[in-house]
Motif scaffolding. Structure first.
Motif, PDB file in Angstrom:
ATOM      1  N   MET A   1      96.469 -38.911  23.840  1.00 33.61           N
ATOM      2  CA  MET A   1      95.456 -37.922  24.046  1.00 33.61           C
ATOM      3  C   MET A   1      95.187 -37.114  22.649  1.00 33.61           C
ATOM      4  SD  MET A   1      94.819 -35.107  26.932  1.00 33.61           S
ATOM      5  CE  MET A   1      96.097 -34.110  26.282  1.00 33.61           C
ATOM      6  N   ILE A   2      96.473 -36.689  22.095  1.00 35.11           N
ATOM      7  CA  ILE A   2      96.470 -35.922  20.975  1.00 35.11           C
ATOM      8  C   ILE A   2      95.884 -36.812  19.718  1.00 35.11           C
ATOM      9  CG2 ILE A   2      97.962 -35.067  19.056  1.00 35.11           C
ATOM     10  CD1 ILE A   2      99.894 -34.038  21.331  1.00 35.11           C
ATOM     11  N   THR A   3      96.386 -38.176  19.610  1.00 37.77           N
ATOM     12  CA  THR A   3      95.911 -39.422  18.713  1.00 37.77           C
ATOM     13  C   THR A   3      94.427 -39.413  18.729  1.00 37.77           C
ATOM     14  OG1 THR A   3      97.996 -40.493  18.686  1.00 37.77           O
ATOM     15  CG2 THR A   3      95.936 -41.497  17.904  1.00 37.77           C
ATOM     16  N   ARG A   4      93.923 -39.602  20.058  1.00 34.74           N
ATOM     17  CA  ARG A   4      92.261 -39.651  20.264  1.00 34.74           C
ATOM     18  C   ARG A   4      91.479 -38.384  19.697  1.00 34.74           C
ATOM     19  NH1 ARG A   4      91.531 -44.213  23.793  1.00 34.74           N
ATOM     20  NH2 ARG A   4      93.300 -45.502  23.053  1.00 34.74           N
ATOM     21  N   ILE A   5      92.365 -37.044  20.144  1.00 34.69           N
ATOM     22  CA  ILE A   5      91.580 -36.077  19.578  1.00 34.69           C
ATOM     23  C   ILE A   5      91.359 -35.955  18.101  1.00 34.69           C
ATOM     24  CG2 ILE A   5      91.698 -33.459  19.597  1.00 34.69           C
ATOM     25  CD1 ILE A   5      92.770 -33.818  22.474  1.00 34.69           C
ATOM     26  N   VAL A   6      92.613 -35.952  17.564  1.00 36.06           N
ATOM     27  CA  VAL A   6      92.910 -36.001  15.992  1.00 36.06           C
ATOM     28  C   VAL A   6      91.897 -37.087  15.299  1.00 36.06           C
ATOM     29  CG1 VAL A   6      94.605 -36.318  14.021  1.00 36.06           C
ATOM     30  CG2 VAL A   6      95.059 -34.864  16.063  1.00 36.06           C
ATOM     31  N   PHE A   7      91.826 -38.189  15.589  1.00 35.68           N
ATOM     32  CA  PHE A   7      91.083 -39.151  14.927  1.00 35.68           C
ATOM     33  C   PHE A   7      89.755 -39.385  15.663  1.00 35.68           C
ATOM     34  CE2 PHE A   7      95.497 -40.223  13.953  1.00 35.68           C
ATOM     35  CZ  PHE A   7      95.676 -40.218  12.726  1.00 35.68           C
ATOM     36  N   GLY A   8      89.315 -38.583  16.442  1.00 41.87           N
ATOM     37  CA  GLY A   8      87.964 -38.636  17.082  1.00 41.87           C
ATOM     38  C   GLY A   8      87.495 -39.941  17.871  1.00 41.87           C
ATOM     39  N   THR A   9      87.503 -39.597  19.184  1.00 42.05           N
ATOM     40  CA  THR A   9      87.036 -40.496  19.983  1.00 42.05           C
ATOM     41  C   THR A   9      86.174 -40.140  21.159  1.00 42.05           C
ATOM     42  OG1 THR A   9      87.859 -42.376  21.290  1.00 42.05           O
ATOM     43  CG2 THR A   9      89.060 -40.318  21.582  1.00 42.05           C
ATOM     44  N   SER A  10      85.579 -40.552  21.898  1.00 40.77           N
ATOM     45  CA  SER A  10      84.673 -39.984  22.797  1.00 40.77           C
ATOM     46  C   SER A  10      85.507 -39.161  23.934  1.00 40.77           C
ATOM     47  CB  SER A  10      84.112 -41.360  23.842  1.00 40.77           C
ATOM     48  OG  SER A  10      85.052 -41.766  24.607  1.00 40.77           O
ATOM     49  N   MET A  11      84.898 -38.222  24.308  1.00 35.45           N
ATOM     50  CA  MET A  11      85.500 -37.375  25.167  1.00 35.45           C
ATOM     51  C   MET A  11      85.767 -38.040  26.598  1.00 35.45           C
ATOM     52  SD  MET A  11      86.322 -34.354  23.958  1.00 35.45           S
ATOM     53  CE  MET A  11      86.697 -33.734  25.545  1.00 35.45           C
ATOM     54  N   THR A  12      85.232 -39.101  26.917  1.00 41.70           N
ATOM     55  CA  THR A  12      85.458 -39.825  28.023  1.00 41.70           C
ATOM     56  C   THR A  12      86.704 -40.361  28.058  1.00 41.70           C
ATOM     57  OG1 THR A  12      83.009 -40.371  28.181  1.00 41.70           O
ATOM     58  CG2 THR A  12      84.660 -41.595  29.633  1.00 41.70           C
ATOM     59  N   ASP A  13      87.215 -40.841  26.806  1.00 38.94           N
ATOM     60  CA  ASP A  13      88.583 -41.447  26.534  1.00 38.94           C
ATOM     61  C   ASP A  13      89.774 -40.183  26.753  1.00 38.94           C
ATOM     62  OD1 ASP A  13      88.002 -44.119  26.132  1.00 38.94           O
ATOM     63  OD2 ASP A  13      88.344 -43.934  23.862  1.00 38.94           O
ATOM     64  N   VAL A  14      89.231 -39.174  26.190  1.00 37.27           N
ATOM     65  CA  VAL A  14      90.340 -38.075  26.400  1.00 37.27           C
ATOM     66  C   VAL A  14      90.299 -37.706  27.646  1.00 37.27           C
ATOM     67  CG1 VAL A  14      90.747 -35.748  25.584  1.00 37.27           C
ATOM     68  CG2 VAL A  14      89.935 -37.647  23.784  1.00 37.27           C
ATOM     69  N   ILE A  15      89.365 -37.593  28.244  1.00 36.70           N
ATOM     70  CA  ILE A  15      89.415 -36.974  29.600  1.00 36.70           C
ATOM     71  C   ILE A  15      89.873 -37.982  30.741  1.00 36.70           C
ATOM     72  CG2 ILE A  15      87.901 -36.655  31.624  1.00 36.70           C
ATOM     73  CD1 ILE A  15      85.854 -35.408  29.720  1.00 36.70           C
ATOM     74  N   TRP A  16      89.935 -39.296  30.682  1.00 29.93           N
ATOM     75  CA  TRP A  16      90.735 -40.274  31.100  1.00 29.93           C
ATOM     76  C   TRP A  16      92.038 -40.323  30.780  1.00 29.93           C
ATOM     77  CZ3 TRP A  16      89.760 -41.892  35.856  1.00 29.93           C
ATOM     78  CH2 TRP A  16      88.505 -42.171  36.223  1.00 29.93           C
ATOM     79  N   ILE A  17      92.330 -40.149  29.612  1.00 33.48           N
ATOM     80  CA  ILE A  17      93.766 -40.162  29.365  1.00 33.48           C
ATOM     81  C   ILE A  17      94.550 -39.046  29.695  1.00 33.48           C
ATOM     82  CG2 ILE A  17      95.230 -39.886  27.241  1.00 33.48           C
ATOM     83  CD1 ILE A  17      93.345 -41.635  25.674  1.00 33.48           C
ATOM     84  N   ALA A  18      93.739 -37.661  29.588  1.00 37.14           N
ATOM     85  CA  ALA A  18      94.231 -36.468  30.283  1.00 37.14           C
ATOM     86  C   ALA A  18      94.600 -36.551  31.680  1.00 37.14           C
ATOM     87  CB  ALA A  18      93.560 -35.411  30.075  1.00 37.14           C
ATOM     88  N   PHE A  19      93.520 -37.309  32.341  1.00 36.66           N
ATOM     89  CA  PHE A  19      93.814 -37.470  34.043  1.00 36.66           C
ATOM     90  C   PHE A  19      95.002 -38.328  34.164  1.00 36.66           C
ATOM     91  CE2 PHE A  19      92.982 -40.029  37.791  1.00 36.66           C
ATOM     92  CZ  PHE A  19      92.958 -39.153  38.763  1.00 36.66           C
TER      93      PHE A  19
END
Length: 131
Positions: free
Chosen positions: A84-102
């Protein structure tokens, strides 16, 4: 724990086992999707990708083993925190971040239900005695 909760936890664990065994195994392909993501997109080394692959693969197996499931689920949740941190730092869709957080929160829940909270309590008691 009632039978419905046991069945639900087993189904969740089996789903995550399948997912993490497959994704962990995929990280051993040095020319696959994950190597370009880890190395080119995120700047991590190949050996780090292999390390994450081992954690995911063994965590996927471990989540189905009664004495290991709380540790496996907690380890996988920690891996998902890093993802999740990697995806936030390097920019990805919020959908990815939300699924990873879930996924991370669900794995934390599984680890706590299987008894990880007692491990934290035991560790806290040990640290308290030394301080």
């Amino acid at each position: 724990m009632n039978i419905f909760k046991k069945i639900l936890l087993f189904l969740m664990s089996a789903n995550y086992a399948s997912t993490f065994i497959q994704n962990g195994w995929a990280k051993f392909d040095a020319d696959g999707f994950w190597s370009s993501a880890f190395i080119e997109r995120w700047g991590y080394g190949l050996y780090f990708m292999y390390f994450i692959g081992v954690l995911e693969f063994l965590g996927g197996i471990g989540i189905l083993i009664p004495k290991a499931n709380k540790y496996a689920a907690f380890t996988l949740a920690t891996v998902m925190l890093g993802a999740m941190i990697t995806r936030i730092v390097f920019g990805t869709s919020m959908t990815d971040v939300i699924w990873i957080a879930f996924t991370m929160v669900t794995l934390l829940y599984i680890s706590l239900v299987y008894g990880m909270d007692s491990e934290f309590k035991r560790l806290s008691d040990r640290v308290g005695k030394k301080g």
